[in-house]
Motif scaffolding. Structure first.
Motif, PDB file in Angstrom:
ATOM      1  N   THR A  85      -9.761   1.327   4.093  1.00  0.00           N
ATOM      2  CA  THR A  85     -10.459   0.163   4.726  1.00  0.00           C
ATOM      3  C   THR A  85      -8.499  -0.684   4.399  1.00  0.00           C
ATOM      4  OG1 THR A  85     -11.500   0.595   3.520  1.00  0.00           O
ATOM      5  CG2 THR A  85     -10.475  -2.019   4.120  1.00  0.00           C
ATOM      6  N   PHE A  86      -7.597   0.119   3.479  1.00  0.00           N
ATOM      7  CA  PHE A  86      -6.258  -0.469   3.577  1.00  0.00           C
ATOM      8  C   PHE A  86      -5.370   0.411   4.760  1.00  0.00           C
ATOM      9  CE2 PHE A  86      -1.836   0.165   1.834  1.00  0.00           C
ATOM     10  CZ  PHE A  86      -1.728  -1.017   2.063  1.00  0.00           C
ATOM     11  N   LEU A  87      -5.744   1.131   5.318  1.00  0.00           N
ATOM     12  CA  LEU A  87      -4.683   1.857   6.085  1.00  0.00           C
ATOM     13  C   LEU A  87      -5.102   1.221   7.583  1.00  0.00           C
ATOM     14  CD1 LEU A  87      -4.126   5.894   4.802  1.00  0.00           C
ATOM     15  CD2 LEU A  87      -2.635   3.882   5.041  1.00  0.00           C
ATOM     16  N   THR A  88      -7.000   1.511   7.541  1.00  0.00           N
ATOM     17  CA  THR A  88      -6.797   0.665   8.715  1.00  0.00           C
ATOM     18  C   THR A  88      -5.761  -1.338   8.358  1.00  0.00           C
ATOM     19  OG1 THR A  88      -8.865   1.840   8.690  1.00  0.00           O
ATOM     20  CG2 THR A  88      -9.137  -0.341   9.796  1.00  0.00           C
ATOM     21  N   LEU A  89      -6.310  -2.124   7.756  1.00  0.00           N
ATOM     22  CA  LEU A  89      -5.943  -3.641   8.124  1.00  0.00           C
ATOM     23  C   LEU A  89      -4.354  -2.886   7.808  1.00  0.00           C
ATOM     24  CD1 LEU A  89      -7.513  -4.590   4.400  1.00  0.00           C
ATOM     25  CD2 LEU A  89      -8.231  -5.490   6.715  1.00  0.00           C
ATOM     26  N   VAL A  90      -3.638  -2.052   6.942  1.00  0.00           N
ATOM     27  CA  VAL A  90      -1.515  -2.164   7.830  1.00  0.00           C
ATOM     28  C   VAL A  90      -1.969  -1.543   9.004  1.00  0.00           C
ATOM     29  CG1 VAL A  90      -0.178  -0.234   7.254  1.00  0.00           C
ATOM     30  CG2 VAL A  90      -1.731  -1.510   5.493  1.00  0.00           C
TER      31      VAL A  90
ATOM     32  N   SER B 268      -3.907  -2.200  12.081  1.00  0.00           N
ATOM     33  CA  SER B 268      -4.279  -3.775  12.559  1.00  0.00           C
ATOM     34  C   SER B 268      -3.555  -4.486  12.764  1.00  0.00           C
ATOM     35  CB  SER B 268      -6.008  -3.891  11.979  1.00  0.00           C
ATOM     36  OG  SER B 268      -6.570  -2.950  12.451  1.00  0.00           O
ATOM     37  N   ARG B 269      -2.425  -4.839  11.523  1.00  0.00           N
ATOM     38  CA  ARG B 269      -1.357  -5.606  11.334  1.00  0.00           C
ATOM     39  C   ARG B 269      -0.333  -5.649  12.296  1.00  0.00           C
ATOM     40  NH1 ARG B 269      -0.125 -10.586  10.029  1.00  0.00           N
ATOM     41  NH2 ARG B 269       2.559 -10.366   9.276  1.00  0.00           N
ATOM     42  N   LYS B 270      -0.316  -3.974  12.184  1.00  0.00           N
ATOM     43  CA  LYS B 270       0.756  -2.701  13.069  1.00  0.00           C
ATOM     44  C   LYS B 270       0.954  -3.170  13.912  1.00  0.00           C
ATOM     45  CE  LYS B 270       5.277  -1.642  13.380  1.00  0.00           C
ATOM     46  NZ  LYS B 270       5.802  -2.223  13.289  1.00  0.00           N
ATOM     47  N   LEU B 271      -0.688  -3.202  14.702  1.00  0.00           N
ATOM     48  CA  LEU B 271      -0.843  -3.539  16.240  1.00  0.00           C
ATOM     49  C   LEU B 271      -0.365  -5.016  16.774  1.00  0.00           C
ATOM     50  CD1 LEU B 271      -1.934  -2.140  18.720  1.00  0.00           C
ATOM     51  CD2 LEU B 271      -3.819  -2.692  17.646  1.00  0.00           C
ATOM     52  N   GLN B 272      -1.740  -6.233  15.185  1.00  0.00           N
ATOM     53  CA  GLN B 272      -1.446  -7.559  15.919  1.00  0.00           C
ATOM     54  C   GLN B 272       0.357  -7.769  15.903  1.00  0.00           C
ATOM     55  OE1 GLN B 272      -0.047  -9.392  12.776  1.00  0.00           O
ATOM     56  NE2 GLN B 272      -0.242 -11.179  14.977  1.00  0.00           N
ATOM     57  N   GLU B 273       1.029  -6.963  15.188  1.00  0.00           N
ATOM     58  CA  GLU B 273       2.788  -7.607  15.465  1.00  0.00           C
ATOM     59  C   GLU B 273       3.500  -7.007  16.887  1.00  0.00           C
ATOM     60  OE1 GLU B 273       4.440  -6.348  11.901  1.00  0.00           O
ATOM     61  OE2 GLU B 273       3.787  -8.015  11.130  1.00  0.00           O
ATOM     62  N   GLN B 274       3.247  -5.744  17.373  1.00  0.00           N
ATOM     63  CA  GLN B 274       3.769  -5.172  18.676  1.00  0.00           C
ATOM     64  C   GLN B 274       3.018  -6.184  19.477  1.00  0.00           C
ATOM     65  OE1 GLN B 274       2.466  -0.981  18.109  1.00  0.00           O
ATOM     66  NE2 GLN B 274       4.114  -0.354  17.502  1.00  0.00           N
ATOM     67  N   VAL B 275       1.368  -6.015  19.961  1.00  0.00           N
ATOM     68  CA  VAL B 275       0.874  -7.179  20.362  1.00  0.00           C
ATOM     69  C   VAL B 275       1.484  -8.825  20.345  1.00  0.00           C
ATOM     70  CG1 VAL B 275      -1.493  -8.838  21.515  1.00  0.00           C
ATOM     71  CG2 VAL B 275      -1.112  -6.162  21.082  1.00  0.00           C
ATOM     72  N   SER B 276       1.457  -9.217  19.532  1.00  0.00           N
ATOM     73  CA  SER B 276       2.013 -10.542  19.768  1.00  0.00           C
ATOM     74  C   SER B 276       3.363 -10.358  19.906  1.00  0.00           C
ATOM     75  CB  SER B 276       2.057 -11.052  17.651  1.00  0.00           C
ATOM     76  OG  SER B 276       0.841 -11.757  17.619  1.00  0.00           O
TER      77      SER B 276
ATOM     78  N   ILE C 226       1.342  -9.946   2.224  1.00  0.00           N
ATOM     79  CA  ILE C 226       0.891  -8.602   3.065  1.00  0.00           C
ATOM     80  C   ILE C 226      -0.222  -7.621   2.640  1.00  0.00           C
ATOM     81  CG2 ILE C 226      -0.005  -7.926   5.575  1.00  0.00           C
ATOM     82  CD1 ILE C 226       1.624 -10.134   6.230  1.00  0.00           C
ATOM     83  N   ILE C 227       0.106  -7.184   1.749  1.00  0.00           N
ATOM     84  CA  ILE C 227      -0.123  -5.936   1.087  1.00  0.00           C
ATOM     85  C   ILE C 227      -0.953  -5.906  -0.112  1.00  0.00           C
ATOM     86  CG2 ILE C 227       0.981  -3.781  -0.137  1.00  0.00           C
ATOM     87  CD1 ILE C 227       3.628  -4.013   1.437  1.00  0.00           C
ATOM     88  N   ILE C 228      -0.618  -6.335  -1.295  1.00  0.00           N
ATOM     89  CA  ILE C 228      -1.175  -7.559  -1.733  1.00  0.00           C
ATOM     90  C   ILE C 228      -2.303  -8.538  -1.445  1.00  0.00           C
ATOM     91  CG2 ILE C 228      -2.125  -9.161  -3.583  1.00  0.00           C
ATOM     92  CD1 ILE C 228       1.376  -8.742  -4.690  1.00  0.00           C
ATOM     93  N   LEU C 229      -2.679  -8.510  -0.213  1.00  0.00           N
ATOM     94  CA  LEU C 229      -3.352  -9.155   0.786  1.00  0.00           C
ATOM     95  C   LEU C 229      -4.633  -8.467   0.464  1.00  0.00           C
ATOM     96  CD1 LEU C 229      -5.696 -11.486   1.451  1.00  0.00           C
ATOM     97  CD2 LEU C 229      -4.380 -11.778   3.221  1.00  0.00           C
ATOM     98  N   PHE C 230      -3.987  -7.419   1.422  1.00  0.00           N
ATOM     99  CA  PHE C 230      -4.524  -5.821   1.878  1.00  0.00           C
ATOM    100  C   PHE C 230      -5.364  -4.970   0.410  1.00  0.00           C
ATOM    101  CE2 PHE C 230      -2.546  -5.271   6.339  1.00  0.00           C
ATOM    102  CZ  PHE C 230      -2.689  -6.622   6.419  1.00  0.00           C
ATOM    103  N   VAL C 231      -4.571  -4.754  -0.235  1.00  0.00           N
ATOM    104  CA  VAL C 231      -5.112  -3.984  -1.294  1.00  0.00           C
ATOM    105  C   VAL C 231      -6.433  -5.117  -1.978  1.00  0.00           C
ATOM    106  CG1 VAL C 231      -4.635  -3.200  -3.671  1.00  0.00           C
ATOM    107  CG2 VAL C 231      -3.389  -2.822  -2.057  1.00  0.00           C
ATOM    108  N   VAL C 232      -6.227  -6.355  -2.278  1.00  0.00           N
ATOM    109  CA  VAL C 232      -7.633  -7.208  -2.721  1.00  0.00           C
ATOM    110  C   VAL C 232      -7.950  -7.116  -1.552  1.00  0.00           C
ATOM    111  CG1 VAL C 232      -8.379  -9.344  -2.745  1.00  0.00           C
ATOM    112  CG2 VAL C 232      -5.622  -8.406  -3.968  1.00  0.00           C
TER     113      VAL C 232
END
Length: 134
Positions: free
Chosen positions: A106-111, A113-121, A14-20
């Motif tokens: 952009t990277f921090l926004t993706l991170v 957003s992912r954290k929020l998605q995990e918490q909501v799930s 996920i980190i590699i994907l977000f960096v790319v």
């Protein structure tokens, strides 16, 4: 043990994907390593804001940039949040620093957003079936 390794591999992926994705997004904004005014001058405004922070510790009103008119944008915008961009522009130059800060945001926004998605799930998994509206 295997579960922890699998979780680590997923996190690294996920980190590699977000960096790319962050680098690709920044590349789309400045393909020739130049800032292009596409639909507004908003990018130039924020770059100028970052560059004008070199005197922020002395006065929030800057008379050295913005054509010498004494612009007080530091009073209305949270200058501390853009100060990392200022540091990057000092270290790497105006364009490279701006693009690096765009990539970082952009990277921090993706991170986040992912954290929020995990918490909501996770919270949705804990809702009893009776509480779910069908």
């Amino acid at each position: 043990m295997v579960k922890a390794v699998k979780k680590n591999n997923e996190l690294i992926g996920i980190i590699i994907l977000f960096v790319v994705l962050s680098i690709f997004y920044t590349y789309l904004m400045a393909p020739q390593h130049t800032l292009i005014a596409r639909d507004s001058l908003d990018g130039y405004f924020h770059l100028n804001r970052a560059l004008s922070l070199r005197h922020i510790w002395y006065s929030p009103i800057n008379f050295n940039d913005w054509g010498g008119v004494g612009n007080a944008t530091a009073l209305f915008y949270p200058w501390l949040t853009i100060y990392p961009m200022h540091l990057l522009t000092v270290i790497f130059g105006p364009v490279s620093g701006f693009l690096l800060s765009l990539t970082l945001v952009t990277f921090l926004t993706l991170v986040s957003s992912r954290k929020l998605q995990e918490q909501v799930s996770q919270s949705l998994r804990t809702i009893p079936e009776q509480a779910v509206i069908k």
